[in-house]
Write an enzyme that holds these catalytic residues in place. Structure first.
Site, short mmCIF file in Angstrom:
data_model
loop_
_atom_site.label_atom_id
_atom_site.label_comp_id
_atom_site.label_asym_id
_atom_site.label_seq_id
_atom_site.Cartn_x
_atom_site.Cartn_y
_atom_site.Cartn_z
N GLY A 235 0.73 -1.46 0.02
CA GLY A 235 0.05 0.05 -0.32
C GLY A 235 0.74 1.88 -0.15
CD GLN B 266 3.19 5.78 2.61
OE1 GLN B 266 2.15 5.01 2.06
NE2 GLN B 266 3.79 4.95 3.58
CB CYS C 48 5.57 1.98 7.79
SG CYS C 48 4.18 3.61 7.47
CG LEU C 49 6.51 0.69 2.45
CD1 LEU C 49 5.79 1.32 0.66
CD2 LEU C 49 7.31 -0.13 2.03
CG HIS D 166 -0.90 1.51 7.58
ND1 HIS D 166 -0.29 1.27 8.17
CD2 HIS D 166 -0.16 2.04 6.50
CE1 HIS D 166 1.92 1.49 8.41
NE2 HIS D 166 1.54 2.06 7.10
CD GLU D 167 -1.64 2.44 2.87
OE1 GLU D 167 -0.82 1.39 3.05
OE2 GLU D 167 -1.17 3.16 2.62
CG HIS E 147 -0.02 6.89 6.21
ND1 HIS E 147 1.21 7.43 6.12
CD2 HIS E 147 0.13 5.68 5.71
CE1 HIS E 147 2.24 6.34 6.54
NE2 HIS E 147 2.21 4.71 6.09
O1 LIG Z 1 3.12 2.35 4.74
C1 LIG Z 1 2.06 1.93 3.55
O2 LIG Z 1 1.10 1.76 3.91
C2 LIG Z 1 2.43 0.43 3.10
C3 LIG Z 1 2.64 -0.81 4.21
C4 LIG Z 1 1.51 -1.10 3.96
C5 LIG Z 1 0.98 -1.69 5.42
C6 LIG Z 1 1.58 -3.33 5.97
C7 LIG Z 1 1.16 -3.96 5.95
C8 LIG Z 1 -0.01 -3.83 7.40
C9 LIG Z 1 -0.02 -2.99 7.15
C10 LIG Z 1 0.21 -1.68 6.35
C11 LIG Z 1 3.85 -1.46 4.00
O3 LIG Z 1 3.38 -2.44 2.61
S1 LIG Z 1 4.78 -2.36 4.57
C12 LIG Z 1 5.53 -3.99 3.96
C13 LIG Z 1 4.91 -4.82 4.00
O4 LIG Z 1 4.21 -5.84 5.04
C14 LIG Z 1 5.54 -6.08 3.14
C15 LIG Z 1 5.64 -5.52 1.96
C16 LIG Z 1 5.73 -7.00 0.89
C17 LIG Z 1 4.75 -7.89 0.77
C18 LIG Z 1 4.22 -7.97 1.68
C19 LIG Z 1 4.19 -7.24 2.30
ZN LIG Z 2 2.66 3.85 6.43
#
Ligand SMILES: O=C(O)C[C@@H](Cc1ccccc1)C(=O)SCC(=O)c1ccccc1
Ligand SMILES: [Zn+2]
Length: 170
Positions: free
Chosen positions: A45, A50, A91-92, A133-134, A137
């Site tokens: 996501g 972000q 979270c990225l 979560h998004e 943000h």
């Molecule tokens: O920072 C963001 O919004 C992205 C975030 C979204 C998220 C992931 C997990 C739980 C809640 C929200 C991410 O994508 S973090 C990276 C991640 O979780 C992931 C990366 C590659 C494959 C699967 C998951």
């Molecule tokens: Zn995030």
């Protein structure tokens, strides 16, 4: 194009996103750039906040093959149950940090798609976790805000240390 992702504790991540007034080609280009940036991270996501664009635009793709992109414009969510469930979130914008967050288990999402058409979606599981979560943000909220102040301080120190090490290597 790949867009730079803001990192905690950057204050710009705390900006409240404005409604999208017109779904035009500029929005469609930004959504495409955000999807490209999300896949490259990798992530499932990404919210416009972000990438320092403070409008209510979210992209997601929970598929294994990374071929099922979803776009939400001016999204509204309503919990469909009082039940909450914990989930290990990442979270990225807070790299290398993962921690449990409790959120409503099922939600109804109402948003505009890239054609400016309204759609609704009922979500549970990871889709419910990720959209909430998004949405946070877009409100300038990060998942670390749900953790204890001590944990948040430790995360700040960990990120600052990692940045000092990166500076030295440059
Ligand atoms: O920072 C963001 O919004 C992205 C975030 C979204 C998220 C992931 C997990 C739980 C809640 C929200 C991410 O994508 S973090 C990276 C991640 O979780 C992931 C990366 C590659 C494959 C699967 C998951
Ligand atoms: Zn995030």
């Amino acid at each position: 194009a790949l867009l730079p992702i803001l990192n905690f504790p950057d204050p710009r991540l705390r900006t409240k996103a404005k409604q999208v007034e017109v779904v035009d080609d500029q929005i469609r280009t930004l959504a495409a750039d955000m999807l490209e940036t999300m896949y490259a991270a990798p992530g499932i996501g990404l919210a416009a906040s972000q990438v320092d664009r403070h409008i209510q635009l979210i992209v997601m793709d929970l598929s294994e093959e990374k071929n099922q992109p979803m776009v939400f414009i001016n999204p509204r969510i309503t919990p469909l149950t009082e039940d909450t469930q914990p989930y290990e979130e990442g979270c990225l914008s807070v790299p290398q940090i993962f921690d449990k967050v409790e959120r409503p288990a099922r939600v109804k999402i109402e948003a505009l798609d890239l054609d400016g058409k309204t759609f609704t979606l009922e979500a549970d599981g990871l889709l419910a976790v990720c959209i909430q979560h998004e949405m946070d943000h877009l409100d300038g909220k990060l998942f670390v805000d749900y953790l204890s102040p001590l944990k948040r301080q430790r995360i700040r120190e960990k990120i600052a240390k990692a940045e000092r090490i990166r500076e030295k290597e440059r």
